[in-house]
Design an enzyme around this catalytic site. Structure first.
Site, PDB file in Angstrom:
ATOM      1  N   ASN A  90      30.795  57.794  50.335  1.00 63.95           N
ATOM      2  CA  ASN A  90      30.664  56.333  50.461  1.00 63.95           C
ATOM      3  C   ASN A  90      31.867  55.561  49.928  1.00 63.95           C
ATOM      4  O   ASN A  90      32.045  54.390  50.262  1.00 63.95           O
ATOM      5  CB  ASN A  90      29.372  55.939  49.717  1.00 63.95           C
ATOM      6  N   TYR A 157      41.299  49.299  58.385  1.00 63.41           N
ATOM      7  CA  TYR A 157      39.899  49.481  57.974  1.00 63.41           C
ATOM      8  C   TYR A 157      39.058  49.915  59.177  1.00 63.41           C
ATOM      9  O   TYR A 157      38.318  50.905  59.118  1.00 63.41           O
ATOM     10  CB  TYR A 157      39.379  48.175  57.379  1.00 63.41           C
ATOM     11  N   LYS A 161      37.220  53.563  59.722  1.00 60.51           N
ATOM     12  CA  LYS A 161      35.759  53.633  59.750  1.00 60.51           C
ATOM     13  C   LYS A 161      35.243  54.107  61.118  1.00 60.51           C
ATOM     14  O   LYS A 161      34.209  54.783  61.196  1.00 60.51           O
ATOM     15  CB  LYS A 161      35.169  52.259  59.406  1.00 60.51           C
ATOM     16  N   THR A 192      28.514  42.998  47.404  1.00 64.81           N
ATOM     17  CA  THR A 192      29.170  43.910  46.463  1.00 64.81           C
ATOM     18  C   THR A 192      30.543  43.307  46.148  1.00 64.81           C
ATOM     19  O   THR A 192      30.967  42.353  46.816  1.00 64.81           O
ATOM     20  CB  THR A 192      29.395  45.286  47.113  1.00 64.81           C
TER      21      THR A 192
HETATM   22  P1  NAP Z   1      32.594  48.285  46.160  1.00 67.17           P
HETATM   23  O1  NAP Z   1      31.508  47.755  45.306  1.00 67.17           O
HETATM   24  O2  NAP Z   1      33.956  47.727  46.041  1.00 67.17           O
HETATM   25  O3  NAP Z   1      32.628  49.871  45.966  1.00 67.17           O
HETATM   26  C1  NAP Z   1      33.652  50.674  46.440  1.00 67.17           C
HETATM   27  C2  NAP Z   1      33.529  51.992  45.705  1.00 67.17           C
HETATM   28  O4  NAP Z   1      34.498  52.923  46.214  1.00 67.17           O
HETATM   29  C3  NAP Z   1      33.767  51.839  44.220  1.00 67.17           C
HETATM   30  O5  NAP Z   1      32.829  52.614  43.513  1.00 67.17           O
HETATM   31  C4  NAP Z   1      35.169  52.396  44.030  1.00 67.17           C
HETATM   32  O6  NAP Z   1      35.278  52.961  42.751  1.00 67.17           O
HETATM   33  C5  NAP Z   1      35.193  53.490  45.106  1.00 67.17           C
HETATM   34  N1  NAP Z   1      36.528  53.860  45.518  1.00 67.17           N
HETATM   35  C6  NAP Z   1      37.428  53.109  46.200  1.00 67.17           C
HETATM   36  N2  NAP Z   1      38.560  53.787  46.360  1.00 67.17           N
HETATM   37  C7  NAP Z   1      38.384  55.004  45.766  1.00 67.17           C
HETATM   38  C8  NAP Z   1      39.201  56.130  45.583  1.00 67.17           C
HETATM   39  N3  NAP Z   1      40.442  56.182  46.077  1.00 67.17           N
HETATM   40  N4  NAP Z   1      38.707  57.203  44.929  1.00 67.17           N
HETATM   41  C9  NAP Z   1      37.451  57.168  44.415  1.00 67.17           C
HETATM   42  N5  NAP Z   1      36.612  56.121  44.563  1.00 67.17           N
HETATM   43  C10 NAP Z   1      37.082  55.054  45.220  1.00 67.17           C
HETATM   44  O7  NAP Z   1      32.213  48.126  47.686  1.00 67.17           O
HETATM   45  P2  NAP Z   1      30.911  48.522  48.532  1.00 67.17           P
HETATM   46  O8  NAP Z   1      30.661  47.377  49.413  1.00 67.17           O
HETATM   47  O9  NAP Z   1      29.843  49.085  47.704  1.00 67.17           O
HETATM   48  O10 NAP Z   1      31.547  49.668  49.446  1.00 67.17           O
HETATM   49  C11 NAP Z   1      30.952  50.948  49.612  1.00 67.17           C
HETATM   50  C12 NAP Z   1      31.212  51.400  51.033  1.00 67.17           C
HETATM   51  O11 NAP Z   1      30.524  50.526  51.935  1.00 67.17           O
HETATM   52  C13 NAP Z   1      32.685  51.359  51.459  1.00 67.17           C
HETATM   53  O12 NAP Z   1      32.999  52.527  52.152  1.00 67.17           O
HETATM   54  C14 NAP Z   1      32.749  50.139  52.355  1.00 67.17           C
HETATM   55  O13 NAP Z   1      33.784  50.243  53.305  1.00 67.17           O
HETATM   56  C15 NAP Z   1      31.380  50.158  52.990  1.00 67.17           C
HETATM   57  N6  NAP Z   1      30.924  48.891  53.544  1.00 67.17           N
HETATM   58  C16 NAP Z   1      30.822  47.778  52.760  1.00 67.17           C
HETATM   59  C17 NAP Z   1      30.392  46.587  53.331  1.00 67.17           C
HETATM   60  C18 NAP Z   1      30.261  45.301  52.519  1.00 67.17           C
HETATM   61  O14 NAP Z   1      30.116  44.216  53.108  1.00 67.17           O
HETATM   62  N7  NAP Z   1      30.260  45.363  51.192  1.00 67.17           N
HETATM   63  C19 NAP Z   1      30.054  46.538  54.688  1.00 67.17           C
HETATM   64  C20 NAP Z   1      30.163  47.696  55.456  1.00 67.17           C
HETATM   65  C21 NAP Z   1      30.603  48.873  54.868  1.00 67.17           C
HETATM   66  P3  NAP Z   1      36.560  52.911  41.797  1.00 67.17           P
HETATM   67  O15 NAP Z   1      37.269  51.619  42.032  1.00 67.17           O
HETATM   68  O16 NAP Z   1      35.963  53.053  40.430  1.00 67.17           O
HETATM   69  O17 NAP Z   1      37.351  54.108  42.188  1.00 67.17           O
END
Ligand code: NAP
Length: 254
Positions: A90, A157, A161, A192
């Site tokens: 994720n 992005y 994805k 988030t």
């Molecule tokens: P978030 O709160 O910013 O979480 C992102 C997570 O990914 C954090 O735990 C971050 O942890 C980790 N991460 C990022 N780069 C990393 C790396 N190089 N190595 C290890 N960990 C890494 O955002 P979120 O919305 O929960 O995102 C989770 C997933 O959902 C993502 O794949 C995102 O693309 C997807 N998504 C989000 C949305 C939205 O609207 N929020 C919509 C569709 C899809 P650290 O910074 O501690 O490493």
């Protein structure tokens, strides 16, 4: 019996947002959870929360871009909890945004490596461990962006994805006969840190909310429930799918 009793799960991107909520839900549903991200204090807080609630979790700090980290996560799941049944890959980044000609090659490559190559690396080590258990469930967090919607300014992005969906289909067909299911989860806007960065002003948030048929964005817990569905036997005949959990953003034109 809970949905993930006797299961062992890896959750990446567990230090915040969707991953944090999902790790807690998986643990509540009986899974022993290996949680991963780069930020140690957030992971420690998550492990503490899960343990206080009577669950089992262990954290490993690292970068999903590193092949060694993918291997270490699986080794930890085996060493601490005896194997691996579920992997929620994720972790992700929105990456370099802007008109495509303005995105640098290094921004492009970093986004592809964080969002897509990490998934390949995860699967490379997770699948053999799941074969040892004669089955398992792999989940990749994709998005509607690049699948049902083309958002200007999101080339890297969207490409990363969308690539996850191709990877999902190939892995599902390669390992279906061995009892491994592979699915992509496609959230809509979710509240988030990443979601808030994407919609950083009240006007931008109102615009993003309005794109969804439900006229709001999701809570992380709502996406976690969809991840639980894909992780558990509730989705036992679902594989190779791109499951939209997008509040109708893909179909709404109002
Ligand atoms: P978030 O709160 O910013 O979480 C992102 C997570 O990914 C954090 O735990 C971050 O942890 C980790 N991460 C990022 N780069 C990393 C790396 N190089 N190595 C290890 N960990 C890494 O955002 P979120 O919305 O929960 O995102 C989770 C997933 O959902 C993502 O794949 C995102 O693309 C997807 N998504 C989000 C949305 C939205 O609207 N929020 C919509 C569709 C899809 P650290 O910074 O501690 O490493």
């Amino acid at each position: 019996m809970s949905a993930l009793s006797n299961k062992v799960a890896i959750v990446t991107g567990a230090s915040s947002g969707i991953g944090y909520a999902t790790a807690k839900l998986f643990a509540r549903e009986g899974a022993k959870v290996v949680v991963a991200a780069r930020r140690q204090p957030e992971l420690d807080a998550l492990v503490e929360e899960i343990t206080q609630a009577g669950g089992h979790a262990v954290a490993l700090v690292g970068d999903v871009k590193d092949e060694r980290f993918a291997k270490d996560l699986v080794d930890l799941a085996k060493a601490r909890f005896g194997g691996l049944d579920v992997a929620f890959n994720n972790a992700g980044t929105i990456g370099g945004m802007g008109a495509s000609p303005d995105v640098s090659l290094s921004e492009w490559e970093d986004t592809i490596r964080t969002n897509l190559t990490s998934a390949f690396l995860g699967a490379k080590y997770q699948i053999p461990a799941m074969l040892d258990r004669r089955g398992g469930s792999l989940i990749f967090t994709s998005t509607l962006v690049g699948y049902t919607v083309g958002f200007p300014g999101t080339a890297a992005y969207a490409a990363s994805k969308a690539g996850l969906i191709g990877l999902t289909q190939v892995l599902a067909s390669e390992f279906g006969a061995k009892g491994i299911r592979v699915n992509a989860l496609l959230p809509g806007g979710t509240d988030t840190p990443m979601g808030r960065a994407f919609a950083s002003t009240p006007e931008a948030l109102a615009f993003v909310q309005g794109l969804h048929a439900l006229k709001r964005i999701a809570l992380p817990d709502e996406i976690a429930k969809s991840a639980l569905y894909l992780a558990s036997d509730a989705s036992s005949f679902t594989t190779g799918s791109a499951l939209l959990a997008d509040g109708g953003a893909s179909i709404s034109r109002t």
